[in-house]
Write a protein that holds these residues in place. Sequence first.
Motif, PDB file in Angstrom:
ATOM      1  N   THR A  22       0.802  -1.206  -0.033  1.00 44.87           N
ATOM      2  CA  THR A  22      -0.023  -0.021   0.184  1.00 44.87           C
ATOM      3  C   THR A  22       0.734   1.171   0.090  1.00 44.87           C
ATOM      4  O   THR A  22       1.865   1.321   0.754  1.00 44.87           O
ATOM      5  CB  THR A  22      -1.119   0.011   1.361  1.00 44.87           C
ATOM      6  OG1 THR A  22      -1.653  -1.048   1.400  1.00 44.87           O
ATOM      7  CG2 THR A  22      -1.854   1.197   1.377  1.00 44.87           C
ATOM      8  N   SER A  53       3.504   7.736   1.603  1.00 45.96           N
ATOM      9  CA  SER A  53       3.725   6.879   2.677  1.00 45.96           C
ATOM     10  C   SER A  53       3.377   5.499   2.189  1.00 45.96           C
ATOM     11  O   SER A  53       2.433   5.368   1.447  1.00 45.96           O
ATOM     12  CB  SER A  53       3.239   7.274   3.978  1.00 45.96           C
ATOM     13  OG  SER A  53       1.627   7.510   3.849  1.00 45.96           O
ATOM     14  N   TRP A  54       3.958   4.437   3.028  1.00 47.63           N
ATOM     15  CA  TRP A  54       3.832   3.212   2.421  1.00 47.63           C
ATOM     16  C   TRP A  54       3.702   2.112   3.613  1.00 47.63           C
ATOM     17  O   TRP A  54       4.589   2.521   4.489  1.00 47.63           O
ATOM     18  CB  TRP A  54       4.605   2.977   1.275  1.00 47.63           C
ATOM     19  CG  TRP A  54       6.183   3.039   1.491  1.00 47.63           C
ATOM     20  CD1 TRP A  54       6.969   1.953   1.899  1.00 47.63           C
ATOM     21  CD2 TRP A  54       6.828   4.060   1.132  1.00 47.63           C
ATOM     22  NE1 TRP A  54       8.323   2.442   1.820  1.00 47.63           N
ATOM     23  CE2 TRP A  54       8.111   3.918   1.364  1.00 47.63           C
ATOM     24  CE3 TRP A  54       6.297   5.711   0.570  1.00 47.63           C
ATOM     25  CZ2 TRP A  54       9.285   4.875   1.309  1.00 47.63           C
ATOM     26  CZ3 TRP A  54       7.382   6.313   0.554  1.00 47.63           C
ATOM     27  CH2 TRP A  54       8.970   6.113   0.774  1.00 47.63           C
ATOM     28  N   SER A  55       3.187   0.997   3.361  1.00 46.50           N
ATOM     29  CA  SER A  55       3.137   0.250   4.378  1.00 46.50           C
ATOM     30  C   SER A  55       2.635  -1.476   3.912  1.00 46.50           C
ATOM     31  O   SER A  55       2.327  -1.468   2.859  1.00 46.50           O
ATOM     32  CB  SER A  55       2.035   0.426   5.563  1.00 46.50           C
ATOM     33  OG  SER A  55       0.969   0.391   4.866  1.00 46.50           O
ATOM     34  N   GLY A  56       2.957  -2.468   4.604  1.00 48.48           N
ATOM     35  CA  GLY A  56       2.456  -3.857   4.175  1.00 48.48           C
ATOM     36  C   GLY A  56       3.359  -4.360   3.166  1.00 48.48           C
ATOM     37  O   GLY A  56       2.941  -5.394   2.510  1.00 48.48           O
ATOM     38  N   ASP A  59       8.363  -8.534   4.549  1.00 43.77           N
ATOM     39  CA  ASP A  59       9.276  -8.644   5.806  1.00 43.77           C
ATOM     40  C   ASP A  59      10.697  -8.594   5.253  1.00 43.77           C
ATOM     41  O   ASP A  59      11.670  -8.033   5.864  1.00 43.77           O
ATOM     42  CB  ASP A  59       9.140  -9.883   6.833  1.00 43.77           C
ATOM     43  CG  ASP A  59       7.922  -9.623   7.497  1.00 43.77           C
ATOM     44  OD1 ASP A  59       7.308  -8.430   7.483  1.00 43.77           O
ATOM     45  OD2 ASP A  59       7.326 -10.854   7.757  1.00 43.77           O
ATOM     46  N   THR A  92       9.709   4.857   5.576  1.00 47.79           N
ATOM     47  CA  THR A  92       8.254   4.735   5.000  1.00 47.79           C
ATOM     48  C   THR A  92       7.456   5.709   4.614  1.00 47.79           C
ATOM     49  O   THR A  92       6.488   5.604   4.318  1.00 47.79           O
ATOM     50  CB  THR A  92       7.603   3.597   5.836  1.00 47.79           C
ATOM     51  OG1 THR A  92       7.363   4.370   7.241  1.00 47.79           O
ATOM     52  CG2 THR A  92       8.519   2.138   6.051  1.00 47.79           C
ATOM     53  N   GLU A  93       8.065   7.076   4.525  1.00 45.06           N
ATOM     54  CA  GLU A  93       7.443   8.289   4.075  1.00 45.06           C
ATOM     55  C   GLU A  93       8.381   9.218   3.477  1.00 45.06           C
ATOM     56  O   GLU A  93       9.450   9.179   3.965  1.00 45.06           O
ATOM     57  CB  GLU A  93       6.601   8.740   5.278  1.00 45.06           C
ATOM     58  CG  GLU A  93       5.905  10.059   4.960  1.00 45.06           C
ATOM     59  CD  GLU A  93       5.127  10.742   6.185  1.00 45.06           C
ATOM     60  OE1 GLU A  93       4.110  11.584   5.905  1.00 45.06           O
ATOM     61  OE2 GLU A  93       5.184  10.006   7.114  1.00 45.06           O
TER      62      GLU A  93
END
Length: 176
Positions: A22, A53-56, A59, A92-93
């Motif tokens: 995302t 910004s991103w996430s998910g 790992d 992450t941003e």
Amino acid sequence: MSLDRAVAPDPYDILPAVPSFTVTSTDVVDGQPMDDLFAHPSVGGKNLSPQLSWSGFPDETRGFVVTCFDPDAPTGSGFWHWTVVNLPRSVTELDRGVDPLPGGAFCVRNDYGESVYGGAAPPPGDRTHRYVFAVHAIDVDQLEVGAQASPAYVGFNLAFHTLARATIRPTYQVSG
């Protein structure tokens, strides 16, 4: 004057598929027109990169590359607006108008010939252009490319190191 030509494919529709994650923005919305803040000064814009910004992401991600590409530019090869290389996994941003880039990341030259974000600037009166902002999660700490690399060369290297990709596709059009 509208240039009469076929719609270019989205670049990530024709590359090998990878998982997605995302990406969001407080500044741009997928499929919606961008504000003039994010357009090039040649069309009256402020030339600021949008907040992302991103996430998910997976790992095993070790770093990120962020790009912005206009597949609708009347060039036969699209137009690279931004290529940020070697963002650390901890980033992450990116803030609006980010400068300097965090964690030792750097920009390679865009198609304006500058190593910064270059805003949207479709020809006046041309159809609406898509701006594909992509965050690439990579399996290495850094791509082995230098600041003089082209965005195409970065993309070639991404083909071997992308674990997953997140995209957001705002649009822009200059009234004619």
